[in-house]
Structures are given as C-alpha cells and as structure tokens.
Design an enzyme around this catalytic site. Structure first.
Site, PDB file in Angstrom:
ATOM      1  N   HIS A  17       0.835  -1.208   0.000  1.00 16.13           N
ATOM      2  CA  HIS A  17       0.000   0.000   0.000  1.00 16.13           C
ATOM      3  C   HIS A  17       0.871   1.260   0.000  1.00 16.13           C
ATOM      4  O   HIS A  17       0.589   2.222  -0.722  1.00 16.13           O
ATOM      5  CB  HIS A  17      -0.912   0.039   1.238  1.00 16.13           C
ATOM      6  CG  HIS A  17      -1.929  -1.041   1.297  1.00 16.13           C
ATOM      7  ND1 HIS A  17      -2.041  -1.875   2.387  1.00 16.13           N
ATOM      8  CD2 HIS A  17      -2.888  -1.429   0.421  1.00 16.13           C
ATOM      9  CE1 HIS A  17      -3.032  -2.726   2.177  1.00 16.13           C
ATOM     10  NE2 HIS A  17      -3.556  -2.483   0.986  1.00 16.13           N
ATOM     11  N   LYS A  41     -15.930  -7.784   5.935  1.00 17.49           N
ATOM     12  CA  LYS A  41     -14.680  -8.296   6.494  1.00 17.49           C
ATOM     13  C   LYS A  41     -14.653  -8.074   7.998  1.00 17.49           C
ATOM     14  O   LYS A  41     -15.062  -7.026   8.481  1.00 17.49           O
ATOM     15  CB  LYS A  41     -13.471  -7.571   5.883  1.00 17.49           C
ATOM     16  CG  LYS A  41     -13.253  -7.830   4.411  1.00 17.49           C
ATOM     17  CD  LYS A  41     -12.003  -7.094   3.936  1.00 17.49           C
ATOM     18  CE  LYS A  41     -11.748  -7.301   2.463  1.00 17.49           C
ATOM     19  NZ  LYS A  41     -10.555  -6.560   2.007  1.00 17.49           N
ATOM     20  N   ARG A  90      -1.524  -5.918  -8.152  1.00 17.50           N
ATOM     21  CA  ARG A  90      -0.411  -6.835  -7.940  1.00 17.50           C
ATOM     22  C   ARG A  90      -0.333  -7.855  -9.065  1.00 17.50           C
ATOM     23  O   ARG A  90       0.737  -8.186  -9.545  1.00 17.50           O
ATOM     24  CB  ARG A  90      -0.576  -7.576  -6.609  1.00 17.50           C
ATOM     25  CG  ARG A  90      -0.533  -6.680  -5.389  1.00 17.50           C
ATOM     26  CD  ARG A  90      -0.984  -7.415  -4.162  1.00 17.50           C
ATOM     27  NE  ARG A  90      -2.395  -7.793  -4.343  1.00 17.50           N
ATOM     28  CZ  ARG A  90      -3.147  -8.369  -3.432  1.00 17.50           C
ATOM     29  NH1 ARG A  90      -2.643  -8.683  -2.266  1.00 17.50           N
ATOM     30  NH2 ARG A  90      -4.410  -8.653  -3.661  1.00 17.50           N
ATOM     31  N   SER A 128      -3.094  -7.816   2.895  1.00 20.62           N
ATOM     32  CA  SER A 128      -3.402  -7.627   4.316  1.00 20.62           C
ATOM     33  C   SER A 128      -3.824  -8.943   4.954  1.00 20.62           C
ATOM     34  O   SER A 128      -3.439  -9.247   6.085  1.00 20.62           O
ATOM     35  CB  SER A 128      -4.500  -6.576   4.488  1.00 20.62           C
ATOM     36  OG  SER A 128      -4.042  -5.311   4.075  1.00 20.62           O
TER      37      SER A 128
END
Length: 161
Positions: A17, A41, A90, A128
């Site tokens: 990030h 989440k 990514r 994460s």
C-alpha cells in the site's frame, strides 16, 4: 488542485500500500487515504487504529492525509471533490476485480477516473489477509509492513492471542 482518493480497508496497511502511495503522491497534489469500515470483512484493527497506523506510516508523504468513511464511495468522492480513485494492482487477478469496480464507479460517477498503479515486484505477493494470517501464526512480518504496523500486530497477538 488534483485530489485523488485511495480507498480501502487497510487492515493492516502493508508495504505494498505504501508503495502505491509513494508512486501516486508524485502525480497528485493531494491524496486522501479513505479507510472504510468494510461490513463484509472482520477487522483485526479498529477503524481508529487503522487510521493512526496509516498516518504514522505515511508521515514522509507530505501530500497524503488519512480519513475514515462509511457509505458509498461515489458520495465520498463527490463530497471531497476528488478527480480520481487510486487502486493498486499486484496481479492479473487483481486487474479483473478492479476493472469491474472501476466500471461500476464510472457508471455512478462519470467524471471521476480510476488510476491503476502497479506494485513493485517485491510486493506482488503481499496482502493484508496474508500478513494477518502469518502474524497470527507467529511469522515475522517485519519486511511486509511498516515498523509501526509490525508493533501493532505484535501488541494484538499479545493481547488477543
């Protein structure tokens, strides 16, 4: 002034990030890291903790500030008068998901574009979720997250683990 918003749950913020923020901060006059409470989440860090961790991790970026929000991103962007959404990529898998989100956002807010930034290859495997899992299992995540985040994870493991 060109203001962009980098939205996400950032639970926790990773070096990936930060890499995206360092790249995008060279292009935009101001960036707001918009930390959202994601109802889908279960967060390890509270919203306030995530904001503080990002603030600490981005002190070296003078044109980056951190804010928390809830609700529809389109409304937040309009309120802040942003010109762009920042998203990091990514892998190709990220692109497929992010492309769908960008098209939905474009439909909701036609005057705002999504800008994609590729992460450096050393960060392509960092997420994460993976960081949290590794930390929970006792792994050393020091090379994956800013030092303040590593300390926060260690504290969580001591208090909650």
């Amino acid at each position: 002034m060109k203001l962009a918003v980098y939205p996400g749950s950032f639970d926790p913020v990773t070096n990936g990030h930060i890499d995206i923020l360092e790249k995008s901060s060279k292009i935009f006059d101001e960036i707001i890291v918009a930390v959202i409470h994601n109802v889908t989440k279960k967060a390890l860090f509270s919203l306030d903790e995530r904001v503080k961790l990002i603030e600490e991790s981005t002190r070296h970026l003078n044109n980056v500030r951190v804010d928390a929000f809830s609700g529809l991103l389109a409304n937040y962007l309009a309120d802040k008068q942003a010109c762009a959404i920042i998203r990091g990529l990514r892998t190709v898998t990220d692109f497929e998901y992010e492309m769908h989100m960008a098209m939905m956002n474009k439909k909701l807010i036609p005057n705002i574009d999504t800008m994609f930034f590729m992460s450096d290859s050393q960060y392509t495997f960092i997420s994460s979720s993976a960081v949290k899992e590794a930390a929970l299992l006792g792994g050393d995540v020091g090379s994956l997250v800013p030092a303040v985040v590593k300390a926060g994870l260690e504290e969580k493991m001591l208090n909650d683990g």
